[in-house]
Design a protein around this motif. Structure first.
Motif, PDB file in Angstrom:
ATOM      1  N   ASP A 132       0.822  -1.206   0.000  1.00 42.97           N
ATOM      2  CA  ASP A 132       0.000   0.000   0.000  1.00 42.97           C
ATOM      3  C   ASP A 132       0.859   1.260   0.000  1.00 42.97           C
ATOM      4  O   ASP A 132       0.413   2.306  -0.445  1.00 42.97           O
ATOM      5  CB  ASP A 132      -0.931   0.005   1.212  1.00 42.97           C
ATOM      6  CG  ASP A 132      -1.912  -1.146   1.153  1.00 42.97           C
ATOM      7  OD1 ASP A 132      -2.573  -1.295   0.114  1.00 42.97           O
ATOM      8  OD2 ASP A 132      -2.003  -1.903   2.138  1.00 42.97           O
ATOM      9  N   PHE A 133       2.073   1.167   0.537  1.00 43.02           N
ATOM     10  CA  PHE A 133       3.027   2.272   0.478  1.00 43.02           C
ATOM     11  C   PHE A 133       4.430   1.724   0.675  1.00 43.02           C
ATOM     12  O   PHE A 133       4.606   0.591   1.118  1.00 43.02           O
ATOM     13  CB  PHE A 133       2.700   3.386   1.481  1.00 43.02           C
ATOM     14  CG  PHE A 133       2.904   3.036   2.923  1.00 43.02           C
ATOM     15  CD1 PHE A 133       4.020   3.477   3.610  1.00 43.02           C
ATOM     16  CD2 PHE A 133       1.956   2.297   3.613  1.00 43.02           C
ATOM     17  CE1 PHE A 133       4.195   3.179   4.955  1.00 43.02           C
ATOM     18  CE2 PHE A 133       2.121   1.998   4.953  1.00 43.02           C
ATOM     19  CZ  PHE A 133       3.245   2.438   5.624  1.00 43.02           C
TER      20      PHE A 133
ATOM     21  N   ILE B 226       3.159   9.148   6.732  1.00 41.34           N
ATOM     22  CA  ILE B 226       2.327   8.017   6.309  1.00 41.34           C
ATOM     23  C   ILE B 226       0.875   8.456   6.165  1.00 41.34           C
ATOM     24  O   ILE B 226       0.230   8.200   5.148  1.00 41.34           O
ATOM     25  CB  ILE B 226       2.443   6.831   7.298  1.00 41.34           C
ATOM     26  CG1 ILE B 226       3.855   6.238   7.232  1.00 41.34           C
ATOM     27  CG2 ILE B 226       1.388   5.767   7.002  1.00 41.34           C
ATOM     28  CD1 ILE B 226       4.166   5.249   8.339  1.00 41.34           C
ATOM     29  N   VAL B 227       0.355   9.133   7.166  1.00 38.79           N
ATOM     30  CA  VAL B 227      -1.035   9.576   7.120  1.00 38.79           C
ATOM     31  C   VAL B 227      -1.250  10.547   5.958  1.00 38.79           C
ATOM     32  O   VAL B 227      -2.230  10.430   5.211  1.00 38.79           O
ATOM     33  CB  VAL B 227      -1.472  10.199   8.466  1.00 38.79           C
ATOM     34  CG1 VAL B 227      -2.836  10.849   8.365  1.00 38.79           C
ATOM     35  CG2 VAL B 227      -1.480   9.120   9.561  1.00 38.79           C
ATOM     36  N   LEU B 228      -0.334  11.492   5.768  1.00 36.84           N
ATOM     37  CA  LEU B 228      -0.463  12.443   4.658  1.00 36.84           C
ATOM     38  C   LEU B 228      -0.469  11.739   3.303  1.00 36.84           C
ATOM     39  O   LEU B 228      -1.279  12.052   2.435  1.00 36.84           O
ATOM     40  CB  LEU B 228       0.687  13.454   4.674  1.00 36.84           C
ATOM     41  CG  LEU B 228       0.572  14.603   5.658  1.00 36.84           C
ATOM     42  CD1 LEU B 228       1.875  15.404   5.666  1.00 36.84           C
ATOM     43  CD2 LEU B 228      -0.591  15.503   5.325  1.00 36.84           C
ATOM     44  N   SER B 229       0.432  10.791   3.121  1.00 47.67           N
ATOM     45  CA  SER B 229       0.570  10.181   1.802  1.00 47.67           C
ATOM     46  C   SER B 229      -0.435   9.073   1.524  1.00 47.67           C
ATOM     47  O   SER B 229      -0.797   8.843   0.375  1.00 47.67           O
ATOM     48  CB  SER B 229       1.993   9.649   1.607  1.00 47.67           C
ATOM     49  OG  SER B 229       2.283   8.656   2.547  1.00 47.67           O
ATOM     50  N   VAL B 230      -0.906   8.406   2.555  1.00 45.35           N
ATOM     51  CA  VAL B 230      -1.796   7.266   2.351  1.00 45.35           C
ATOM     52  C   VAL B 230      -3.264   7.633   2.534  1.00 45.35           C
ATOM     53  O   VAL B 230      -4.118   7.243   1.743  1.00 45.35           O
ATOM     54  CB  VAL B 230      -1.407   6.106   3.301  1.00 45.35           C
ATOM     55  CG1 VAL B 230      -2.383   4.966   3.227  1.00 45.35           C
ATOM     56  CG2 VAL B 230       0.001   5.621   2.987  1.00 45.35           C
ATOM     57  N   VAL B 231      -3.562   8.399   3.558  1.00 46.05           N
ATOM     58  CA  VAL B 231      -4.954   8.719   3.864  1.00 46.05           C
ATOM     59  C   VAL B 231      -5.432   9.962   3.106  1.00 46.05           C
ATOM     60  O   VAL B 231      -6.576  10.022   2.678  1.00 46.05           O
ATOM     61  CB  VAL B 231      -5.141   8.896   5.391  1.00 46.05           C
ATOM     62  CG1 VAL B 231      -6.571   9.253   5.725  1.00 46.05           C
ATOM     63  CG2 VAL B 231      -4.735   7.620   6.113  1.00 46.05           C
ATOM     64  N   SER B 232      -4.556  10.934   2.935  1.00 45.91           N
ATOM     65  CA  SER B 232      -4.929  12.178   2.242  1.00 45.91           C
ATOM     66  C   SER B 232      -3.985  12.447   1.077  1.00 45.91           C
ATOM     67  O   SER B 232      -3.217  13.412   1.088  1.00 45.91           O
ATOM     68  CB  SER B 232      -4.855  13.353   3.221  1.00 45.91           C
ATOM     69  OG  SER B 232      -5.621  13.117   4.352  1.00 45.91           O
ATOM     70  N   PRO B 233      -4.002  11.593   0.048  1.00 48.22           N
ATOM     71  CA  PRO B 233      -3.035  11.760  -1.035  1.00 48.22           C
ATOM     72  C   PRO B 233      -3.300  12.997  -1.885  1.00 48.22           C
ATOM     73  O   PRO B 233      -4.435  13.425  -2.041  1.00 48.22           O
ATOM     74  CB  PRO B 233      -3.214  10.495  -1.864  1.00 48.22           C
ATOM     75  CG  PRO B 233      -4.619  10.087  -1.620  1.00 48.22           C
ATOM     76  CD  PRO B 233      -4.919  10.489  -0.195  1.00 48.22           C
ATOM     77  N   ARG B 234      -2.215  13.558  -2.393  1.00 45.24           N
ATOM     78  CA  ARG B 234      -2.321  14.673  -3.334  1.00 45.24           C
ATOM     79  C   ARG B 234      -2.600  14.102  -4.722  1.00 45.24           C
ATOM     80  O   ARG B 234      -2.225  12.975  -5.019  1.00 45.24           O
ATOM     81  CB  ARG B 234      -1.004  15.451  -3.363  1.00 45.24           C
ATOM     82  CG  ARG B 234      -0.775  16.241  -2.082  1.00 45.24           C
ATOM     83  CD  ARG B 234       0.565  16.926  -2.099  1.00 45.24           C
ATOM     84  NE  ARG B 234       1.568  15.947  -1.685  1.00 45.24           N
ATOM     85  CZ  ARG B 234       2.835  15.997  -2.025  1.00 45.24           C
ATOM     86  NH1 ARG B 234       3.291  16.942  -2.785  1.00 45.24           N
ATOM     87  NH2 ARG B 234       3.669  15.079  -1.614  1.00 45.24           N
TER      88      ARG B 234
END
Length: 186
Positions: free
Chosen positions: A55-56, A125-133
């Protein structure tokens, strides 16, 4: 930052330093992530990425065979990668501006400097996985939008990206991750 349940995620950690892989694994398990796959170089990292569909990814800059930048470029190649939108978090002791820009331009989603802090890694992790740009495609770049805050009316010039260029492809993985939209820029 509010706590997020990350237990359904699968992470690939690519680092040639076994001690650093252990530290990252312990942090990830402390965040609730149960499945952590490890690779000791870029080549085995690419192989494990293709076979395990993480997932990442958390990867180091300096590694044998393929370094972190080379691996990122391979993972972002839409023609050969199974999932070019995968969030990539780069960890490195080299934090000078030139390297950060080089990583960003290769398509790295987030950048964390060593020594790692649990808080910094969790936030990335939260920025990139939960709130992706959203992802951007130009003639020379494919990767997450470099802008952190997108203000739709901030620029009205000729080359302004608009919603008409969005592909609008949003899917869900593991009940948590939303894949970003891709914008195509001429």
């Amino acid at each position: 930052m509010r706590p997020v349940n990350l237990s359904a995620l699968r992470c690939l950690v690519v680092d040639d330093n076994a001690h650093m892989r252990r530290i990252v694994r312990m942090l990830l398990q402390g965040f609730g992530i149960r499945e952590v796959i490890e690779a000791e170089d870029g080549a085995s990292g690419l192989e494990l990425f293709q076979s395990s569909s993480p997932d990442f990814i958390i990867l180091d800059w300096s590694m044998p065979i393929f370094n972190g930048l080379e691996l990122t470029r391979m993972l972002r190649n839409k023609e050969t990668s199974i999932y070019p939108y995968v969030p990539i978090i780069m960890i490195t002791g080299h934090s000078d501006k030139k390297r950060v820009i080089e990583a960003r331009d290769a398509g790295v989603t987030e950048f964390v400097c060593k020594p790692l802090s649990a808080k910094a890694l969790y936030q990335r992790i939260v920025l990139s996985v939960v709130s992706p740009r959203p992802f951007i495609r130009t003639k020379t770049f494919f990767g997450p939008d470099r802008r952190r805050v997108i203000t739709p009316m901030a620029y009205g010039g000729e080359e302004r990206r608009g919603n008409e260029d969005s592909i609008g492809q949003v899917t869900e993985v593991a009940g948590l991750i939303q894949h970003p939209k891709e914008q195509s820029v001429a």
